[in-house]
Write an enzyme that holds these catalytic residues in place. Sequence first.
Site, PDB file in Angstrom:
ATOM      1  N   GLU A  58       6.343   3.230  -4.157  1.00 16.78           N
ATOM      2  CA  GLU A  58       6.005   2.954  -5.554  1.00 16.78           C
ATOM      3  C   GLU A  58       7.012   3.614  -6.488  1.00 16.78           C
ATOM      4  OE1 GLU A  58       2.204   3.381  -3.093  1.00 16.78           O
ATOM      5  OE2 GLU A  58       4.073   4.481  -3.301  1.00 16.78           O
ATOM      6  N   CYS A  85      -0.385   7.647  -3.460  1.00 18.17           N
ATOM      7  CA  CYS A  85      -0.774   9.028  -3.202  1.00 18.17           C
ATOM      8  C   CYS A  85      -1.276   9.747  -4.457  1.00 18.17           C
ATOM      9  CB  CYS A  85       0.390   9.809  -2.599  1.00 18.17           C
ATOM     10  SG  CYS A  85       1.760  10.084  -3.751  1.00 18.17           S
TER      11      CYS A  85
END
Length: 156
Positions: A58, A85
């Site tokens: 990401e 995360c």
Amino acid sequence: MHDGTGEDRRWLRAAIEVSRLSPPSPSHYAVGAVVVDRHGVPLATGYTGETDPSYHAEEAALAKLATREDLDLVGATLYTSMEPCTARRSRPDPCTGLLLAAGLTRVVLALREPLLFADCDGVATLRQGGVDVVEIGDLGDLVVEINAHLLSRCRS
């Protein structure tokens, strides 16, 4: 968890394919991400370790968009093979924080992060931040297969 749209499934499969580019590692998952604008136009892709061994998928995708001052990510969707995360050892900012700061309003994922490296609550964190999170769990088996070198330890 629901099936998502046909477009969601197509872009999520693309993110899973991008994850195959991630260099195998004993210390991180192979994850892929695709950012698609509100009109269905792909803006960027990223995979774990693409430009730096500690970069998450990401983060790599968002970094490619950082210099585009004209870009509005409201209404854009991030497709990611694994849950973003909320904790990490390698860098100060977790991916959920980066996604929220970027203004993304939708995330589609295939697999929640297993309890191997960190106790992640990315789905809840994103939802609390106002992000629409869609899980397409039946594609999670592909992510598990790509990360079998790590996830076999979780099943022992």
